[in-house]
Design a protein around this motif. Structure first.
Motif, PDB file in Angstrom:
ATOM      1  N   PRO A 175      -6.383   8.494   2.130  1.00 39.14           N
ATOM      2  CA  PRO A 175      -5.806   9.783   2.494  1.00 39.14           C
ATOM      3  C   PRO A 175      -6.766  10.913   2.127  1.00 39.14           C
ATOM      4  CG  PRO A 175      -4.792   8.941   0.508  1.00 39.14           C
ATOM      5  CD  PRO A 175      -5.721   7.880   0.999  1.00 39.14           C
ATOM      6  N   ARG A 188      -9.953   0.805  -3.950  1.00 41.17           N
ATOM      7  CA  ARG A 188      -8.910   0.932  -2.933  1.00 41.17           C
ATOM      8  C   ARG A 188      -9.259   0.302  -1.600  1.00 41.17           C
ATOM      9  NH1 ARG A 188      -5.572   5.483  -3.964  1.00 41.17           N
ATOM     10  NH2 ARG A 188      -5.781   6.182  -1.839  1.00 41.17           N
ATOM     11  N   THR A 217      -5.652  12.952  -2.401  1.00 42.53           N
ATOM     12  CA  THR A 217      -5.139  11.912  -3.282  1.00 42.53           C
ATOM     13  C   THR A 217      -3.790  12.364  -3.808  1.00 42.53           C
ATOM     14  OG1 THR A 217      -7.397  11.957  -4.024  1.00 42.53           O
ATOM     15  CG2 THR A 217      -5.953  10.329  -5.019  1.00 42.53           C
ATOM     16  N   ARG A 233       1.799   1.970  -3.406  1.00 47.45           N
ATOM     17  CA  ARG A 233       0.668   2.509  -4.156  1.00 47.45           C
ATOM     18  C   ARG A 233       0.564   4.017  -3.944  1.00 47.45           C
ATOM     19  NH1 ARG A 233      -5.224   1.069  -2.021  1.00 47.45           N
ATOM     20  NH2 ARG A 233      -4.682   2.694  -0.544  1.00 47.45           N
ATOM     21  N   GLU A 234       0.720   4.441  -2.691  1.00 42.02           N
ATOM     22  CA  GLU A 234       0.537   5.856  -2.404  1.00 42.02           C
ATOM     23  C   GLU A 234       1.642   6.707  -3.004  1.00 42.02           C
ATOM     24  OE1 GLU A 234      -2.173   6.952  -1.277  1.00 42.02           O
ATOM     25  OE2 GLU A 234      -2.957   4.962  -0.802  1.00 42.02           O
ATOM     26  N   ASP A 235       2.866   6.237  -2.918  1.00 44.71           N
ATOM     27  CA  ASP A 235       3.969   7.008  -3.481  1.00 44.71           C
ATOM     28  C   ASP A 235       5.144   6.083  -3.743  1.00 44.71           C
ATOM     29  OD1 ASP A 235       6.038   8.763  -4.097  1.00 44.71           O
ATOM     30  OD2 ASP A 235       5.152  10.337  -2.856  1.00 44.71           O
ATOM     31  N   ARG A 257       0.832  -1.210   0.000  1.00 40.62           N
ATOM     32  CA  ARG A 257       0.000   0.000   0.000  1.00 40.62           C
ATOM     33  C   ARG A 257       0.861   1.252   0.000  1.00 40.62           C
ATOM     34  NH1 ARG A 257      -5.505   0.025   2.318  1.00 40.62           N
ATOM     35  NH2 ARG A 257      -6.376  -1.669   1.112  1.00 40.62           N
TER      36      ARG A 257
END
Lengths: 304, 365
Positions: B346, B267, B349, B202-204, B199
């Motif tokens: 979050p 998600r 996004t 995925r976010e960064d 994860r």
């Protein structure tokens, strides 16, 4: 030797076709990061606009009944309008979302158009004959070439050259290339976003219409899936050429087309059916060696 | 006290499983055989969607190739369990020990899932090296490769013909238990170390890599797990319909499942489950409407094909107006305990565009 030349001509004809579709996809990707899967359905809609909606297997002609110039004009106009319409209704509201969302939305548009055609025309393939004069073979230097092949190659090359001239020489084309290179920067320098995106879609529509006519002349049938394979090939062509790069899209189109014809011609009989798998494996291999494709643009690399 | 904590911790799963259980129970008791079949099919799709979610939801890379693993497992179980008399004639290319023997159902299912997992691992070794967009597109290439091979490998797969006569043993309850199992697996995975690392990528991607996470291995692990769940779905499909044909494992089915994920919200696990439920219900309603129903004395039927149009429109509308799907990346959380212990979406996004990322920061005091 003559056999080889014939294979080569086949390869170039098919490569040119794929290059055209890839260019359409590449242009749209350049300006709005959208890999437009609905390009397949632009081709299908173009082909089906030749006949009157019915479930009959040998339908009455609609645009197909017109004289050839009017027919070409009407078909490309229909597809262009459709491309612009999908841009306005489906893709414009999503303009700033990420690439994957856009890709999925183009799947949705494609599914929508496909179901629409299914609803009006039924699912069975149809026969249609236009441009019979072109199917007779022409003999050049002792090699018999089907007229259709020549027409395909001629049209594709003409369109490619016209597009290159448009992109290089006209102010609009320059704006389009600038936007494909770096959309944000182009906007800051005064390139109107809506206009370049609309032009990219219009070109993809014109190309879609032309390709659908070429296909119908070649095969003489209408099929709901006729746009799928060319688009999928073109799809991969843009990826291996370097996504976002227009010369890359053309290069990728030729690679995919030529490899596909060569495999078809020279693979042993029993594995020939697996030719497409070979082409798709090639895609993955090229991506492994050059993850950003053969021609890397500045847009492909991710900035931190 | 302990028990309450346990319930709280597993509340996101319980909140999905218990309603499913009730719905299936009600349909089994009161529903017509037709409705029961639709329910079973939806539950199998749920297994597949959750399998796809394990990879796509946690990594943010949409895979269009999972139908391939589904097909691989379905064919594998067909080879092992189907038609003892016909196999030596129609599938001559099979290895002799498979061709001349029929295997028990459970080991056959296990080996089929194992095969799907193996292929997922091997293809993942290659695909997961690619950046996210290229990986997404290459999974599509994978689907096409499999489709070309299986539809032309006539001596083993019977080509485009349908293999019929598989033992039919999947009932609504069987499908439900499989669905419950994969929901629990998916939940445990996403809360595990590997799931959290995935994860983070995925976010960064860049920040995750800078923190010492391997993008490659986290993605590969999830891809393999998710491929094997897709394989389980394939086995269930095969033994639910009793037939296997390569045409069903292609683009339109892939599109349907991806649509389900998108509508529910890719998600979160709750999003996957809600998406499958909503789309299955909607398509079934419109399927019935296409067949025609009567209000009072008037017979009403919508034109055939409108079901697909509505599905595509619904998906576009969701993408445009509620990009993160119905659940918007949230799980169902224990009332009053939403602050900690759960993976939440979050507030902002993350965007790839540096200018937008700057403007998304809160203003300085």
């Amino acid at each position: 030797m003559t056999n080889f030349v014939q294979v080569l001509i086949d390869a170039i004809a098919l490569g040119s076709l794929y290059a055209l579709v890839a260019l359409a996809i590449g242009l749209v990707f350049g300006v709005m990061r959208l890999i437009n899967f609905a390009q397949a359905d632009y081709i299908v809609v173009g082909a089906y606009s030749l006949v009157i909606p019915s479930t009959s297997a040998v339908p009455a002609l609609l645009f197909g009944a017109l004289p050839s110039v009017a027919m070409i004009f009407c078909v490309t106009l229909t597809v262009t309008l459709l491309a612009l319409l999908t841009e306005r209704l489906a893709f414009r509201p999503l303009r700033n979302t990420d690439t994957t969302t856009l890709l999925i939305s183009s799947f949705a548009v494609s599914y929508f158009l496909q179901s629409l055609i299914l609803m009006f025309h039924g699912g069975r393939p149809k026969t249609i004959s236009i441009g019979e004069g072109l199917t007779s073979a022409v003999e050049i230097f002792g090699i018999r070439i089907p007229g259709v092949q020549l027409v395909t190659m001629g049209v594709a090359l003409t369109l490619l050259i016209a597009l290159v001239l448009f992109l290089k020489k006209t102010p609009l084309g320059v704006q389009l290339r600038a936007a494909a290179e770096n959309f944000q920067m182009a906007r800051l320098l005064g390139v109107p976003a809506n206009r370049v995106i609309a032009i990219a879609f219009a070109i993809s529509g014109i190309l879609g219409g032309t390709i659908s006519l070429l296909f119908v002349i070649q095969t003489g049938t209408l099929d709901i899936r006729m746009g799928l394979m060319p688009t999928v090939y073109a799809f991969f062509a843009t990826v291996i050429g370097g996504i976002g790069s227009l010369p890359g899209a053309v290069l990728g189109g030729y690679i995919v087309g030529i490899v596909s014809v060569l495999l078809q011609a020279y693979l042993p009989e029993e594995v020939r059916a697996f030719r497409d798998a070979g082409v798709f494996t090639l895609v993955i291999l090229i991506l492994l060696i050059r993850p950003h494709g053969l021609i890397v643009t500045s847009a492909a690399k991710e900035r931190v | 006290m302990r028990r309450v904590q346990l319930i709280q911790r597993f509340y996101p799963v319980l909140a999905l499983i218990i309603p499913l259980l009730i719905v299936v129970l009600v349909i089994e008791v009161f529903g017509s055989p037709g409705t029961q079949r639709v329910t079973t099919e939806a539950l199998i799709r749920l297994v597949f969607a959750v399998g796809l979610y394990i990879f796509a939801g946690n990594s943010g890379i949409v895979s269009f190739g999972h139908m391939a693993f589904c097909a691989i497992a379905a064919y594998a179980t067909a080879w092992q369990t189907c038609c003892a008399l016909m196999k030596p004639i129609t599938m001559t290319g099979l290895p002799a020990f498979v061709r001349d023997n029929t295997f028990p159902l459970f080991p056959a299912a296990m080996t089929s899932i194992g095969l799907a997992a193996g292929v997922a691992f091997l293809s993942g070794l290659i695909l997961m090296r690619l950046s996210s967009l290229s990986a997404s597109i290459s999974t599509l290439a994978l689907l096409f490769i499999l489709n070309v091979i299986y539809s032309n490998w006539v001596s083993v797969t019977m080509g485009n013909s349908t293999i019929v006569g598989l033992p039919v043993y999947v009932t609504a309850w069987g499908a439900l238990s499989a669905a419950v199992l994969v929901i629990v697996i998916a939940y445990l995975f996403q809360r595990s170390r590997w799931g959290l690392m995935l994860r983070a990528t995925r976010e960064d991607e860049v920040a995750a890599a800078a923190s010492g996470l391997s993008l490659y291995w986290t993605r590969l692990a999830a891809f393999t797990l998710s491929g094997s769940v897709a394989g389980l779905a394939g086995v269930l499909f095969a033994h639910f319909t009793g037939t296997v044909s390569i045409g069903t494992f292609f683009l339109s089915h892939t599109f349907l499942i991806v649509a389900m994920l998108v509508v529910g919200g890719m998600r979160s696990l709750a999003g996957a489950v809600v998406g499958v439920t909503v789309i299955s219900a909607v398509t079934d309603v419109f399927r019935r409407a296409e067949a025609g129903f009567s209000i009072g004395s008037i017979d009403v039927a919508i034109p055939p094909g409108s079901q697909e149009l509505i599905l595509a429109t619904l998906m576009l509308l969701i993408l445009i107006f509620r990009k993160d799907g119905i659940m918007a990346g949230r799980e169902f959380t224990w009332p009053g305990r939403s602050k900690e212990g759960h993976v939440r979406a979050p507030l902002v996004t993350p965007t790839k565009d540096p200018a937008q990322r700057l403007s998304a920061l809160p203003p300085r005091p």
